[in-house]
Design a protein around this motif. Structure first.
Motif, mmCIF file in Angstrom:
data_model
loop_
_atom_site.group_PDB
_atom_site.id
_atom_site.type_symbol
_atom_site.label_atom_id
_atom_site.label_comp_id
_atom_site.label_asym_id
_atom_site.label_seq_id
_atom_site.Cartn_x
_atom_site.Cartn_y
_atom_site.Cartn_z
ATOM 1 N N GLY A 153 35.679 79.534 -87.993
ATOM 2 C CA GLY A 153 35.050 80.243 -86.885
ATOM 3 C C GLY A 153 35.718 79.904 -85.572
ATOM 4 N N ARG A 154 35.146 78.949 -84.848
ATOM 5 C CA ARG A 154 35.714 78.472 -83.594
ATOM 6 C C ARG A 154 35.622 76.954 -83.580
ATOM 7 N NH1 ARG A 154 38.305 82.311 -83.034
ATOM 8 N NH2 ARG A 154 38.371 83.803 -81.322
ATOM 9 N N GLY A 155 36.598 76.299 -82.952
ATOM 10 C CA GLY A 155 36.634 74.848 -82.936
ATOM 11 C C GLY A 155 35.373 74.200 -82.386
ATOM 12 N N PRO A 156 34.844 74.680 -81.234
ATOM 13 C CA PRO A 156 33.673 74.021 -80.657
ATOM 14 C C PRO A 156 32.384 74.187 -81.446
ATOM 15 C CG PRO A 156 34.940 75.138 -78.949
ATOM 16 C CD PRO A 156 35.482 75.603 -80.269
ATOM 17 N N LEU A 157 32.410 74.883 -82.564
ATOM 18 C CA LEU A 157 31.233 74.902 -83.434
ATOM 19 C C LEU A 157 30.997 73.529 -84.057
ATOM 20 C CD1 LEU A 157 31.804 78.251 -85.400
ATOM 21 C CD2 LEU A 157 30.399 77.895 -83.377
ATOM 22 N N VAL A 158 32.052 72.711 -84.124
ATOM 23 C CA VAL A 158 32.013 71.435 -84.844
ATOM 24 C C VAL A 158 32.187 70.276 -83.870
ATOM 25 C CG1 VAL A 158 33.131 70.051 -86.646
ATOM 26 C CG2 VAL A 158 32.980 72.542 -86.892
ATOM 27 N N VAL A 159 31.334 69.272 -84.008
ATOM 28 C CA VAL A 159 31.550 68.005 -83.315
ATOM 29 C C VAL A 159 32.529 67.211 -84.170
ATOM 30 C CG1 VAL A 159 30.487 65.914 -82.396
ATOM 31 C CG2 VAL A 159 29.232 68.086 -82.337
ATOM 32 N N GLU A 160 33.787 67.215 -83.762
ATOM 33 C CA GLU A 160 34.851 66.714 -84.629
ATOM 34 C C GLU A 160 34.698 65.229 -84.960
ATOM 35 O OE1 GLU A 160 38.171 70.022 -83.197
ATOM 36 O OE2 GLU A 160 38.245 67.986 -82.385
ATOM 37 N N ASP A 161 34.254 64.431 -84.008
ATOM 38 C CA ASP A 161 34.060 63.001 -84.294
ATOM 39 C C ASP A 161 33.002 62.795 -85.375
ATOM 40 O OD1 ASP A 161 35.974 62.307 -82.450
ATOM 41 O OD2 ASP A 161 34.537 61.784 -80.864
ATOM 42 N N ARG A 170 38.889 72.199 -81.211
ATOM 43 C CA ARG A 170 38.483 72.226 -79.812
ATOM 44 C C ARG A 170 39.702 72.314 -78.895
ATOM 45 N NH1 ARG A 170 33.275 70.686 -78.340
ATOM 46 N NH2 ARG A 170 31.904 70.388 -80.133
ATOM 47 N N GLU A 171 40.760 71.638 -79.259
ATOM 48 C CA GLU A 171 41.997 71.696 -78.488
ATOM 49 C C GLU A 171 43.114 72.162 -79.402
ATOM 50 O OE1 GLU A 171 44.941 68.869 -75.744
ATOM 51 O OE2 GLU A 171 43.062 68.057 -76.547
ATOM 52 N N GLU A 172 43.781 73.231 -79.007
ATOM 53 C CA GLU A 172 44.893 73.768 -79.796
ATOM 54 C C GLU A 172 46.102 73.952 -78.896
ATOM 55 O OE1 GLU A 172 43.694 77.292 -81.890
ATOM 56 O OE2 GLU A 172 41.930 76.348 -82.754
ATOM 57 N N PRO A 173 47.295 73.547 -79.362
ATOM 58 C CA PRO A 173 47.573 72.835 -80.620
ATOM 59 C C PRO A 173 46.855 71.490 -80.677
ATOM 60 C CG PRO A 173 49.601 73.662 -79.615
ATOM 61 C CD PRO A 173 48.523 73.786 -78.580
ATOM 62 N N LEU A 174 46.599 71.032 -81.885
ATOM 63 C CA LEU A 174 45.926 69.760 -82.089
ATOM 64 C C LEU A 174 46.830 68.633 -81.582
ATOM 65 C CD1 LEU A 174 43.352 68.510 -83.344
ATOM 66 C CD2 LEU A 174 44.660 68.239 -85.462
ATOM 67 N N PRO A 175 46.339 67.773 -80.667
ATOM 68 C CA PRO A 175 47.190 66.697 -80.129
ATOM 69 C C PRO A 175 47.664 65.745 -81.221
ATOM 70 C CG PRO A 175 45.191 66.962 -78.818
ATOM 71 C CD PRO A 175 45.010 67.797 -80.045
ATOM 72 N N GLY A 176 48.832 65.185 -81.022
ATOM 73 C CA GLY A 176 49.406 64.288 -82.011
ATOM 74 C C GLY A 176 48.602 63.024 -82.237
ATOM 75 N N ASP A 177 47.794 62.624 -81.247
ATOM 76 C CA ASP A 177 47.006 61.407 -81.402
ATOM 77 C C ASP A 177 45.591 61.677 -81.905
ATOM 78 O OD1 ASP A 177 45.989 62.650 -79.166
ATOM 79 O OD2 ASP A 177 46.103 60.884 -77.854
ATOM 80 N N SER A 178 45.306 62.910 -82.313
ATOM 81 C CA SER A 178 43.973 63.220 -82.825
ATOM 82 C C SER A 178 43.730 62.502 -84.144
ATOM 83 C CB SER A 178 43.814 64.731 -83.038
ATOM 84 O OG SER A 178 42.612 65.009 -83.752
ATOM 85 N N PRO A 179 42.552 61.913 -84.336
ATOM 86 C CA PRO A 179 42.248 61.260 -85.616
ATOM 87 C C PRO A 179 42.133 62.240 -86.775
ATOM 88 C CG PRO A 179 40.302 61.324 -84.215
ATOM 89 C CD PRO A 179 41.450 61.765 -83.363
ATOM 90 N N LEU A 180 42.018 63.520 -86.454
ATOM 91 C CA LEU A 180 41.886 64.516 -87.523
ATOM 92 C C LEU A 180 43.115 64.546 -88.424
ATOM 93 C CD1 LEU A 180 40.314 67.421 -85.430
ATOM 94 C CD2 LEU A 180 39.134 65.980 -87.098
ATOM 95 N N TRP A 181 44.283 64.270 -87.870
ATOM 96 C CA TRP A 181 45.510 64.310 -88.677
ATOM 97 C C TRP A 181 45.439 63.340 -89.854
ATOM 98 C CZ3 TRP A 181 48.684 68.194 -88.044
ATOM 99 C CH2 TRP A 181 48.895 68.768 -86.792
ATOM 100 N N GLN A 182 44.816 62.200 -89.650
ATOM 101 C CA GLN A 182 44.841 61.130 -90.647
ATOM 102 C C GLN A 182 43.487 60.922 -91.334
ATOM 103 O OE1 GLN A 182 47.733 59.868 -91.391
ATOM 104 N NE2 GLN A 182 48.766 60.910 -89.687
ATOM 105 N N THR A 183 42.560 61.812 -91.149
ATOM 106 C CA THR A 183 41.246 61.641 -91.763
ATOM 107 C C THR A 183 41.320 61.933 -93.254
ATOM 108 O OG1 THR A 183 40.121 62.252 -89.712
ATOM 109 C CG2 THR A 183 38.850 62.429 -91.744
ATOM 110 N N PRO A 184 40.871 61.033 -94.091
ATOM 111 C CA PRO A 184 40.950 61.261 -95.541
ATOM 112 C C PRO A 184 40.082 62.437 -95.966
ATOM 113 C CG PRO A 184 39.597 59.337 -95.052
ATOM 114 C CD PRO A 184 40.248 59.730 -93.764
ATOM 115 N N GLY A 185 40.649 63.251 -96.855
ATOM 116 C CA GLY A 185 39.907 64.381 -97.384
ATOM 117 C C GLY A 185 39.866 65.599 -96.494
ATOM 118 N N LEU A 186 40.608 65.583 -95.377
ATOM 119 C CA LEU A 186 40.597 66.704 -94.444
ATOM 120 C C LEU A 186 41.917 67.457 -94.490
ATOM 121 C CD1 LEU A 186 39.296 68.334 -92.150
ATOM 122 C CD2 LEU A 186 40.225 66.660 -90.540
#
Length: 334
Positions: A231-239, A259-275
Motif C-alpha cells: 500500500g503505502r509506507g506510512p501505513l506501517v510503523v517500521e520499528d 516511509r523513506e524512499e529510496p530506503l537509506p543504507g543504514d535502515s535496520p530493515l535491510w538486515q532484519t531476519p525474515g524480511l
C-alpha cells in the motif's frame, strides 16, 4: 492559465512520458522539474504529475488560480492531498486501472515464495548445500487483505483463486459483495487478525490508515503469520515490524513501500531476519509507462470534449470511491 489557444499541459518530472506526441496541436506541453514548477503552475490548465513521488506541489501551488485538472501517474494520491489543492476547484484523477493485476500477481508471488521457502532454496544453492525440506501448502490458509479498492480487490481475488480463504477489509463494511459476499469494515480487523496466516496491506494512505500496522496490530496477529505491505509506507510503523520479526512473533514479512524512499543504507530493515525488501516495484511491469500515458491521453480526450473524467478522486476521502468509480480500459486514442 490559458484563455485562448490550446490548453497548457504542464508535465512534472525529469523524464518525458511516452506517447505524448499524440497530443499534437491539441495541447501546449511544458515539461518542468521541481525547480520550475511554481512558475509553470501559474499558467497551467492541466498538470500531469509524472514524478508521482514528488513532495514539491504544496509549496509550489499558486495562491490564486492554478490548473483546473491534476492527473497523477499513480494509484495513491496522498502527496496531492494538501489544503490548497483540496480547497481549489481543481479536479484530481489517478491512474486506476494500470496497477491492480500486476500488484496482485506480485503479492501472490510473495505468498508462494514464503510458503515454499524459495529464498532459503536460493541461499542453499549458492552455498552448494543439498538439504531436503518440507514446505507449506497455501490452499486452505487464511488471508486478510486490508484495502477495499481495486488493488485490494484484485489481490483478494487472486489469493482466493490459489485456494486461500480470503477476507477483504475496507473502510466501510458492505454486504452482498459480488466477489466476496461480505466486505468487512476496518473496525472488524482486530477480530480477523488472530486467525490470519497472511495479512496484506493494500490500503490508501489517509488519516485513518496512517500507522495502522503497529505493535498492537502485530501483537494481535497469529504467531508465525506473514505480513505484506504493497500500500503505502506510512501505513506501517517500521520499528514495530522489525521488533515483531526479531522476537519471532511474525513468521516473515515483505515490504515494497517505505516511509523513506529510496530506503537509506543504514535502515535496520535491510538486515532484519525474515524480511524481504523490494524497491517499490510491485506494480511495474514491462510496458507500464505506456499504459500510464494511455490512461492520461484517454482522459485528456474526455476533458477537452467536456465529457466526465474517469478516476475522479474524492479529495476529502483521499481516493476514488468504489461506488463512484468509472475506471477506463486502456484505450487507443490520442
Amino acid at each position: 492559465m490559458s484563455e485562448t489557444g490550446p490548453p497548457v499541459v504542464v508535465v512534472l518530472g525529469d523524464d518525458r512520458p511516452p506517447l505524448l506526441e499524440r497530443l499534437g496541436q491539441a495541447a501546449r506541453l511544458r515539461q518542468v522539474t521541481q525547480k520550475g514548477l511554481r512558475e509553470a503552475l501559474a499558467e497551467a490548465d492541466v498538470l500531469l504529475v509524472w514524478d508521482f513521488l514528488t513532495d514539491a506541489l504544496p509549496e509550489a501551488w499558486p495562491e490564486h488560480g492554478g490548473p483546473r485538472w491534476v492527473h497523477t501517474a499513480s494509484a495513491g494520491v496522498d502527496r496531492l492531498i494538501f489544503p490548497a489543492l483540496i480547497d481549489s476547484d481543481a479536479v484530481i484523477t489517478n491512474s486506476r486501472g494500470v496497477f491492480e493485476r500486476p500488484i496482485a500477481e506480485y503479492v501472490a508471488g510473495l505468498v508462494l515464495a514464503m510458503a515454499k521457502d524459495l529464498p532459503g532454496t536460493y541461499d542453499l544453492q549458492r552455498s552448494q548445500i543439498w538439504r531436503h525440506r518440507e514446505t507449506e501448502r497455501v490452499a486452505g490458509t487464511r488471508a486478510v487483505v486490508v484495502g477495499g479498492g481495486p488493488i485490494g480487490r484484485a489481490t483478494a481475488r487472486l489469493l482466493s483463486a490459489l485456494g486461500l480463504r480470503t477476507a477483504l477489509v475496507a473502510r466501510t463494511a458492505r454486504e452482498a459483495d459480488p466477489d466476496f459476499g461480505r466486505v468487512h469494515g476496518f473496525g472488524e480487523l482486530p477480530r480477523l487478525l488472530p486467525e490470519a496466516d497472511w495479512v496484506v496491506s493494500a490500503a490508501p494512505l489517509t488519516d485513518e490508515t496512517a500507522d495502522m500496522f503497529d505493535a498492537a496490530t502485530f501483537g494481535r496477529m497469529k504467531r508465525g503469520a506473514r505480513f505484506i505491505n504493497v500500500g503505502r509506507g506510512p501505513l506501517v510503523v517500521e520499528d514495530d515490524l522489525v521488533a515483531a520479526l526479531r522476537e519471532g512473533r511474525l513468521g516473515g514479512a515483505a515490504l515494497d513501500v517505505f516511509r523513506e524512499e529510496p530506503l537509506p543504507g543504514d535502515s535496520p530493515l535491510w538486515q532484519t531476519p525474515g524480511l524481504l525488501v523490494s524497491p517499490h516495484m510491485s506494480a511495474d511491469t514491462h510496458g507500464w509507462l505506456e499504459d500510464l500515458a494511455e490512461v492520461f491521453l484517454s482522459n485528456f480526450e474526455r476533458w477537452v470534449s467536456g465529457r466526465p473524467l474517469h478516476n475522479i478522486v474524492d479529495k476529502k476521502l483521499g481516493y476514488v470511491p468504489v461506488a463512484a468509480a468509472d475506471t477506463p480500459k486502456i484505450e487507443e486514442g490520442m
